[in-house]
Write a protein that holds these residues in place. Structure first.
Motif, PDB file in Angstrom:
ATOM      1  N   CYS A  23       2.776  -9.706   0.655  1.00  0.00           N
ATOM      2  CA  CYS A  23       2.565  -9.470   2.086  1.00  0.00           C
ATOM      3  C   CYS A  23       3.740  -8.723   2.700  1.00  0.00           C
ATOM      4  O   CYS A  23       3.565  -7.747   3.437  1.00  0.00           O
ATOM      5  CB  CYS A  23       2.379 -10.799   2.817  1.00  0.00           C
ATOM      6  SG  CYS A  23       0.682 -11.365   2.931  1.00  0.00           S
ATOM      7  N   ARG A  24       4.931  -9.169   2.388  1.00  0.00           N
ATOM      8  CA  ARG A  24       6.120  -8.512   2.944  1.00  0.00           C
ATOM      9  C   ARG A  24       6.183  -7.051   2.503  1.00  0.00           C
ATOM     10  O   ARG A  24       6.487  -6.153   3.299  1.00  0.00           O
ATOM     11  CB  ARG A  24       7.373  -9.255   2.488  1.00  0.00           C
ATOM     12  CG  ARG A  24       7.593 -10.601   3.183  1.00  0.00           C
ATOM     13  CD  ARG A  24       8.773 -11.304   2.570  1.00  0.00           C
ATOM     14  NE  ARG A  24       9.166 -12.477   3.359  1.00  0.00           N
ATOM     15  CZ  ARG A  24       9.680 -13.589   2.823  1.00  0.00           C
ATOM     16  NH1 ARG A  24       9.832 -13.692   1.510  1.00  0.00           N
ATOM     17  NH2 ARG A  24      10.013 -14.595   3.591  1.00  0.00           N
ATOM     18  N   GLN A  25       5.905  -6.812   1.226  1.00  0.00           N
ATOM     19  CA  GLN A  25       5.949  -5.443   0.719  1.00  0.00           C
ATOM     20  C   GLN A  25       4.897  -4.567   1.390  1.00  0.00           C
ATOM     21  O   GLN A  25       5.193  -3.443   1.817  1.00  0.00           O
ATOM     22  CB  GLN A  25       5.741  -5.459  -0.799  1.00  0.00           C
ATOM     23  CG  GLN A  25       6.882  -6.104  -1.576  1.00  0.00           C
ATOM     24  CD  GLN A  25       6.555  -6.260  -3.060  1.00  0.00           C
ATOM     25  OE1 GLN A  25       5.414  -6.066  -3.493  1.00  0.00           O
ATOM     26  NE2 GLN A  25       7.553  -6.617  -3.853  1.00  0.00           N
ATOM     27  N   HIS A  26       3.687  -5.066   1.485  1.00  0.00           N
ATOM     28  CA  HIS A  26       2.601  -4.261   2.036  1.00  0.00           C
ATOM     29  C   HIS A  26       2.791  -4.006   3.532  1.00  0.00           C
ATOM     30  O   HIS A  26       2.441  -2.923   4.022  1.00  0.00           O
ATOM     31  CB  HIS A  26       1.259  -4.934   1.762  1.00  0.00           C
ATOM     32  CG  HIS A  26       0.837  -4.823   0.328  1.00  0.00           C
ATOM     33  ND1 HIS A  26      -0.405  -5.242  -0.129  1.00  0.00           N
ATOM     34  CD2 HIS A  26       1.480  -4.323  -0.758  1.00  0.00           C
ATOM     35  CE1 HIS A  26      -0.492  -5.010  -1.432  1.00  0.00           C
ATOM     36  NE2 HIS A  26       0.636  -4.467  -1.835  1.00  0.00           N
ATOM     37  N   LEU A  27       3.318  -4.983   4.259  1.00  0.00           N
ATOM     38  CA  LEU A  27       3.568  -4.777   5.689  1.00  0.00           C
ATOM     39  C   LEU A  27       4.574  -3.650   5.913  1.00  0.00           C
ATOM     40  O   LEU A  27       4.517  -2.940   6.922  1.00  0.00           O
ATOM     41  CB  LEU A  27       4.071  -6.066   6.335  1.00  0.00           C
ATOM     42  CG  LEU A  27       3.025  -7.036   6.870  1.00  0.00           C
ATOM     43  CD1 LEU A  27       3.679  -8.337   7.299  1.00  0.00           C
ATOM     44  CD2 LEU A  27       2.240  -6.428   8.025  1.00  0.00           C
TER      45      LEU A  27
END
Length: 405
Positions: A62-66
């Motif tokens: 999630c952090r990467q994709h955001l």
């Protein structure tokens, strides 16, 4: 077992947000355990995530994709946390994103994955992938209630909130759901929380709102003092309400903030009310502190005390347990002769000992209530903080002893 009625509200659909539901049989055959959020192009998402260093694979993804793309889809599964699963966990989380992206015609970076459930077991990827077409096909704007049930684990009831507010000539809708009942001391947000609005909010204002409101709500609740590996809370702004963009200096921001705060608090309180084995909803108000940190230290020391929590369950007005917790909270130079401790409107402690007008009957009457406030005035400054918790019952032990069976 839960405190209060807990009925879901009438949800207002959020323009630009659709929800799809499916049953993958991840842990329990036949129950809905996969939820997909479909977001309109141009939607913005701000996220808060666990600070547990053993954070789950979906949190990392999630952090990467955001950081890479504006999200178009959120994929939630229950029954398996995909935490403590090493390199395979990352591969599985990415595989789910890629599969949903392929079905929806977007890139994998536009999908945010969320998982909750048992830690340390491989994610049953094929079960999830098999129901993604169904969840996408049945997505609608008015499935918030079903989604609230679909993200539950040990929760005894779904949790949701929904409000509408006028911003000038335009009406804004806010709807949200949360889940959580155990392993709750969020240290960022809650186990899982999803709040959506059709307002158009500038990215910096959106992140400010998500961080500030998460701190005032989900970061002020505790059931057992355990921070999950999977805590995640997202604030979604679809931008479909038809009004101007709301920025940090917009005159409409304070009104929107208060409406969002109402939803955040309702969702956070619902988690405490449904705490595993909970029979009491407890508000701990610390006032007169010199700093925010010492106010929180006192509040959480009381909230986490097994002796205080079991006394609350037994409706035993054993006020000495609260006094002892305040005394060991680590407040340097605490003047025990100045502070006061209250149970509801009944003063327990004054001038370093039991208040002269305190009676066991008055204290006992408060302890028999389903909702209880413990007030602590440190008489050191003007800082106040509030934390919400519950009692500790036999059922909490039983639920967690049998969790994997």
């Amino acid at each position: 077992m839960a405190v209060g009625p807990g009925a879901l509200p009438e949800f207002f659909p959020v323009a630009g947000v659709r929800l799809g539901i499916a049953s993958a049989g991840i842990k329990t055959p036949g129950r809905n355990d996969v939820v997909v959020f479909e977001l309109a192009p141009g939607s913005r998402v701000a996220g808060l995530f666990t600070r547990n260093q053993f954070c789950a694979a979906p949190v990392t993804v999630c952090r990467q994709h955001l950081a890479e793309k504006a999200p178009r889809y959120l994929l939630v599964n229950t029954g398996n946390a995909n935490a403590g699963t090493g390199a395979r966990g990352m591969e599985d989380a990415l595989a789910c994103c890629q599969a949903l992206a392929g079905n929806a015609g977007v890139t994998a970076s536009e999908v945010l994955p969320f998982s909750t459930g048992v830690i340390g077991e491989p994610l049953p990827v094929q079960k999830i992938l098999s129901v993604l077409p169904e969840a996408l096909a049945n997505a609608e704007g008015n499935r918030w209630a079903e989604a609230a049930s679909g993200i539950m684990t040990t929760d005894t009831r779904p949790k949701g909130a929904s409000v509408q507010v006028d911003l000038g000539e335009h009406k804004v809708t806010i709807s949200g759901i949360s889940k959580g009942a155990g392993m709750i001391r969020p240290n960022m947000a809650t186990m899982l929380g999803f709040i959506a609005t059709d307002a158009r909010i500038a990215p910096d204002a959106l992140q400010m709102l998500a961080s500030e409101l998460g701190e005032l709500s989900f970061n002020r609740i505790t059931i057992d003092g355990d921070t999950s590996t999977n805590d995640a809370c997202t604030l979604i702004a679809s931008g479909q309400y038809g009004g101007p963009e709301i920025t940090l200096d917009s005159p409409h921001l304070p009104v929107l903030r208060e409406a969002l705060k109402m939803v955040y608090l309702d969702l956070a309180h619902a988690i405490v009310r449904d705490g595993e084995g909970a029979t009491k909803f407890v508000t701990i108000q610390v006032s007169g502190a010199a700093t925010q940190q010492e106010a929180l230290d006192v509040a959480y020391t009381v909230a986490h005390s097994p002796l205080v929590k079991t006394a609350l369950f037994a409706a035993d007005a054993n006020w000495g347990r609260v006094l002892a917790a305040v005394g060991r909270a680590g407040v340097a130079g605490l003047d025990i002769n100045a502070l006061e401790i209250y149970l509801g409107d009944v003063c327990l402690v004054r001038d370093g000992g039991r208040a002269e007008d305190y009676t066991e009957e008055r204290g006992q009457a408060v302890m028999h209530q389903e909702e209880i406030t413990i007030g602590i005035d440190l008489k050191r400054g003007d800082v106040s903080e509030t934390v919400w918790t519950c009692d500790l019952s036999h059922e909490y032990v039983s639920i967690n002893a049998d969790y994997r069976s």
